[in-house]
Design an enzyme around this catalytic site. Structure first.
Site, PDB file in Angstrom:
ATOM      1  N   ARG B  23      23.854-117.487  45.588  1.00  0.00           N
ATOM      2  CA  ARG B  23      23.541-116.640  44.734  1.00  0.00           C
ATOM      3  C   ARG B  23      23.099-117.150  43.180  1.00  0.00           C
ATOM      4  O   ARG B  23      23.551-118.315  43.036  1.00  0.00           O
ATOM      5  CB  ARG B  23      24.408-115.361  44.219  1.00  0.00           C
ATOM      6  N   ALA B  25      19.933-117.374  40.386  1.00  0.00           N
ATOM      7  CA  ALA B  25      18.470-117.815  40.176  1.00  0.00           C
ATOM      8  C   ALA B  25      18.254-119.251  40.586  1.00  0.00           C
ATOM      9  O   ALA B  25      17.603-120.021  41.323  1.00  0.00           O
ATOM     10  CB  ALA B  25      17.625-117.410  39.098  1.00  0.00           C
ATOM     11  N   GLY B  26      19.062-120.068  40.009  1.00  0.00           N
ATOM     12  CA  GLY B  26      19.098-121.453  39.809  1.00  0.00           C
ATOM     13  C   GLY B  26      19.534-122.153  41.088  1.00  0.00           C
ATOM     14  O   GLY B  26      18.954-122.912  41.736  1.00  0.00           O
ATOM     15  N   ARG B  66      14.384-114.476  50.928  1.00  0.00           N
ATOM     16  CA  ARG B  66      14.545-113.523  49.872  1.00  0.00           C
ATOM     17  C   ARG B  66      13.131-113.324  49.219  1.00  0.00           C
ATOM     18  O   ARG B  66      12.871-113.922  48.148  1.00  0.00           O
ATOM     19  CB  ARG B  66      15.541-113.825  49.070  1.00  0.00           C
ATOM     20  N   CYS B 134      24.788-108.388  29.843  1.00  0.00           N
ATOM     21  CA  CYS B 134      24.813-108.796  31.002  1.00  0.00           C
ATOM     22  C   CYS B 134      25.320-110.356  30.962  1.00  0.00           C
ATOM     23  O   CYS B 134      26.079-110.824  29.995  1.00  0.00           O
ATOM     24  CB  CYS B 134      23.519-108.876  31.911  1.00  0.00           C
ATOM     25  N   ALA B 138      21.794-119.406  30.795  1.00  0.00           N
ATOM     26  CA  ALA B 138      20.769-119.908  29.987  1.00  0.00           C
ATOM     27  C   ALA B 138      21.091-119.378  28.672  1.00  0.00           C
ATOM     28  O   ALA B 138      21.353-120.067  27.566  1.00  0.00           O
ATOM     29  CB  ALA B 138      19.334-119.558  30.227  1.00  0.00           C
ATOM     30  N   ASP B 203      15.669-112.070  34.772  1.00  0.00           N
ATOM     31  CA  ASP B 203      15.895-112.221  36.108  1.00  0.00           C
ATOM     32  C   ASP B 203      14.457-112.671  36.633  1.00  0.00           C
ATOM     33  O   ASP B 203      14.433-113.709  37.157  1.00  0.00           O
ATOM     34  CB  ASP B 203      16.198-110.900  36.808  1.00  0.00           C
ATOM     35  N   ASN B 213      15.032-107.512  33.671  1.00  0.00           N
ATOM     36  CA  ASN B 213      16.484-108.030  33.660  1.00  0.00           C
ATOM     37  C   ASN B 213      17.215-106.795  33.796  1.00  0.00           C
ATOM     38  O   ASN B 213      16.690-105.821  33.979  1.00  0.00           O
ATOM     39  CB  ASN B 213      16.676-108.944  31.981  1.00  0.00           C
ATOM     40  N   LYS B 214      18.477-107.302  33.547  1.00  0.00           N
ATOM     41  CA  LYS B 214      19.787-106.103  33.966  1.00  0.00           C
ATOM     42  C   LYS B 214      19.428-105.129  33.323  1.00  0.00           C
ATOM     43  O   LYS B 214      18.993-105.022  32.164  1.00  0.00           O
ATOM     44  CB  LYS B 214      20.975-106.966  33.724  1.00  0.00           C
TER      45      LYS B 214
END
Lengths: 333, 332
Positions: B23, B25-26, B66, B134, B138, B203, B213-214
């Site tokens: 899980r 992104a990176g 995904r 959130c 980064a 995101d 984003n969240k």
């Protein structure tokens, strides 16, 4: 419930004050009624020490909920009547008549709420998607009245953290038969595009038309403004913070209980560098409010001084509760 | 998609991505690049054309794990663009291109967060009070760098309902020595007056610079705009979405109502709809800058990142789209 003795009546002061401080008694009207009921109970169960009770209880309630203009106004109204009767007919009668005065104040507020709900319900159009925040018995009444007129509409309601009373409001509103959606407070801007109208209640209204209500209200009004959605605030005139005419600020309550935000076990292992701050109220500036719905009519927020003038004269002739209490002191033997 | 002829190592990585065992992104991006490298290493044939076709198939296979995770297709195209543009003379040479590209992507992406921290900290001024929403590694990197430079000491962290990722951020910042004020989401406007800058993660970033984003990020940005507080988005370049270049919308996922209320509440109130969108969209005009590892850009320059770094031209994306369409049609 049987009669309490004086000790119980006095120890109840701190119980009620604590409930007010922690937001356990949440609605501002509920808060006002709760303290009036305590006063009524004391007048019945402990008439011999009643003036002393007032001197101890009133400041404690006011300190527990400094934002509650309603409580202040209702207490002022009661103390006013009490002192008038006491000086005319004697202390004994003033105490004996207290239950009757309390009931009449409460009844008057209920009538005002009903009038506000009726006026407000006229601002709903068929097919509206309404956004609301927190729990307000006036808003529930308003929705019921709109339903009674045969209107169809749906309601989106926020959780209303930190207390989360929006969940309870969702239960109540959905049981009226209204299509109800619950969202997190953060989703307000996301859904605003679909919303036609925002209805919120006010804990207090300042003389400039600024509205003090549950935290999150001002962000909702801001998001509504951005999306050109109208924001209506319901507030009977007993919610007007009269002292604000003289520059008084309405103070907010900020809780710092970690368990308001996270489960107890997590709150315990929180590092000392992390501080929780959870304001219960925020201030919505008048320019974000389209109208304040009072029992005297639907007003621009900037017209609040007009209403104050009509009821109390201008500048309003007011006696602060502290001054009234000083007078009560004369009756303490 | 069929895994036929695709080596087991690659299949396993793809499954881990698909089942969300991998899980973030990176991590997803690095795993995607790794999956391509493994596929190249395990290839046994010696026909160059076959190898190139094989790699295209592997690329599609890995990406499909995904489809909405933007970093995955970006990592895959980072590698594949380098393969497509190379002129290898043999399978061995082509393999090397893939393996090198994958390795360079992995190192690069690992360093990205630190670089973002260094660059972003330059935008923070002495005595600033920050707010964040959130959890984003980064964004945390920017704040911790600024703290280590002695510029800041206090951050307002939003709880971030329903999953309370704010707690992860609060812990990361306080572990680094920062003072944290944890606040409910509803008090965002209340506290904005006391804040100088907002730093959040992303995101996905769309071609027009809109930040996905969240849920709640757009409300933070709106409240910041109102209070004239600057908003910085910290995001690695592989979060920029190439598909939005051709007008595609970023789908906003809706999650389980039980994140907001418990099972018992739902049973008691079956007539209440619980709406739980995970993300929202912050328009570019509410964002002062996006801090990437390549530099700080205005959100409107997002397209630059997409075209320069991921070798995406509109033509290429369109052509790929049409090819996929034709594939679908042929299958029908």
């Amino acid at each position: 419930m049987g009669m309490k003795n004086c000790d119980e009546v006095f120890s109840n002061i701190s119980v009620t004050s604590h409930a007010l401080r922690q937001g356990k008694i949440l609605g501002s009207t509920e808060a006002g009624f709760a303290v009036l009921k305590d006063i009524e109970e004391a007048s019945k169960s402990c008439p011999e020490k009643f003036p002393r009770f007032l001197l101890e209880a009133v400041p404690s309630y006011l300190k527990a909920r400094p934002t509650s203009v309603v409580m202040k106004n209702l207490l002022r109204e009661y103390l006013d009547v009490f002192l008038r009767v006491a000086s005319r007919e004697g202390l004994k009668d003033a105490i004996a008549q207290t239950p009757q005065h309390v009931e009449s104040i409460i009844e008057n507020v209920e009538n005002i709420k009903d009038a506000v709900a009726t006026l407000g319900s006229k601002r709903i159009n068929d097919g509206d998607i309404i956004l609301t925040h927190s729990y307000s018995s006036t808003i529930i009444k308003l929705l019921q009245k709109a339903l009674d007129r045969g209107l169809k509409f749906s309601v989106i309601i926020t959780e209303s953290r930190p207390i989360g009373e929006g969940k309870y409001a969702a239960e109540v509103i959905s049981r009226l038969g209204v299509d109800t959606t619950l969202i997190v407070d953060s989703a307000v801007r996301f859904v605003m595009k679909r919303v036609n109208r925002v209805f919120v209640s006010a804990d207090a209204v300042a003389a400039n038309g600024a509205v003090i209500n549950k935290a999150g209200t001002s962000a909702i009004a801001l998001a509504a403004k951005e999306a050109r959605v109208r924001t209506y605030v319901t507030a009977g005139t007993y919610r007007i913070g009269l002292e604000t005419v003289f520059g008084e600020l309405i103070e907010g309550v900020v809780l710092s209980d970690a368990s308001l935000i996270m489960p107890e076990d997590k709150a315990k292992e929180l590092s000392g560098r992390i501080l929780v701050k959870a304001p219960l109220f925020d201030v919505t500036p008048p320019e974000y409010i389209d109208a304040i719905i009072t029992e005297k009519g639907v007003l621009a927020p900037q017209a609040i001084p007009l209403i104050i003038k009509e009821i109390y004269g201008w500048p309003p002739r007011l006696r602060p509760p502290e001054e009234l209490l000083e007078e009560v002191r004369k009756y303490v033997s | 998609m069929s895994a036929e002829g695709i080596p087991e190592k690659t299949v396993r990585i793809r499954e881990d991505i698909r089942k969300m065992i991998i899980r973030g992104a990176g991590k997803i991006a690095r795993a995607g690049a790794q999956a391509l490298a493994e596929a190249a290493k395990e290839y046994t044939g010696d026909n160059l054309k076959d190898f190139l076709n094989y790699m295209e198939r592997v690329a599609q296979y890995v990406t499909s794990a995904r489809p909405t995770a933007v970093s995955l297709p970006n990592a895959v195209s980072y590698v594949m663009i380098r393969l497509r543009r190379s002129t290898p003379a043999s399978v061995e040479e082509a393999k090397e291109v893939v393996i090198n590209a994958a390795e360079s992507f992995i190192t690069y992406s690992k360093e990205a967060v630190d670089r973002i921290g260094k660059l972003g900290a330059k935008r923070i001024e002495n005595g600033d009070v920050l707010m964040t929403h959130c959890h984003s590694t980064a964004a945390v990197s920017v704040m911790v760098h600024a703290f280590n430079q002695g510029k800041i000491s206090k951050v307002y962290v939003k709880e971030t309902r329903p999953k309370l990722q704010g707690l992860i951020t609060a812990k990361a910042l306080s572990d680094a020595g920062l003072d944290v004020v944890l606040i409910p989401d509803s008090s965002v406007r209340y506290f904005m007056k006391r804040v100088n800058k907002v730093v959040v993660g992303a995101d996905t970033i769309a071609a027009n610079g809109a930040v996905i984003n969240k849920i709640g990020t757009s409300l933070v940005a709106l409240a910041a705009k109102e209070a004239r507080v600057r908003v910085y988005v910290a995001a690695e370049t592989y979060k920029f979405s190439p598909r939005t270049v051709i007008g595609e919308l970023v789908p906003i996922e809706e999650r389980d109502p039980r994140e907001i209320v418990n099972e018992e509440w739902i049973k008691r109130n079956p007539q209440v709809r619980i709406y739980n969108p995970v993300f929202d969209v912050t328009p570019p005009e509410y964002i002062d800058a996006i801090i990437t590892e390549k530099g700080i850009i205005p959100p409107q320059a997002a397209i630059l990142i997409l075209m320069e770094d991921y070798g995406m031209s509109i033509q290429e994306i369109m052509t790929k789209d049409i090819e996929e369409l034709q594939d679908d049609e042929l299958r029908e």
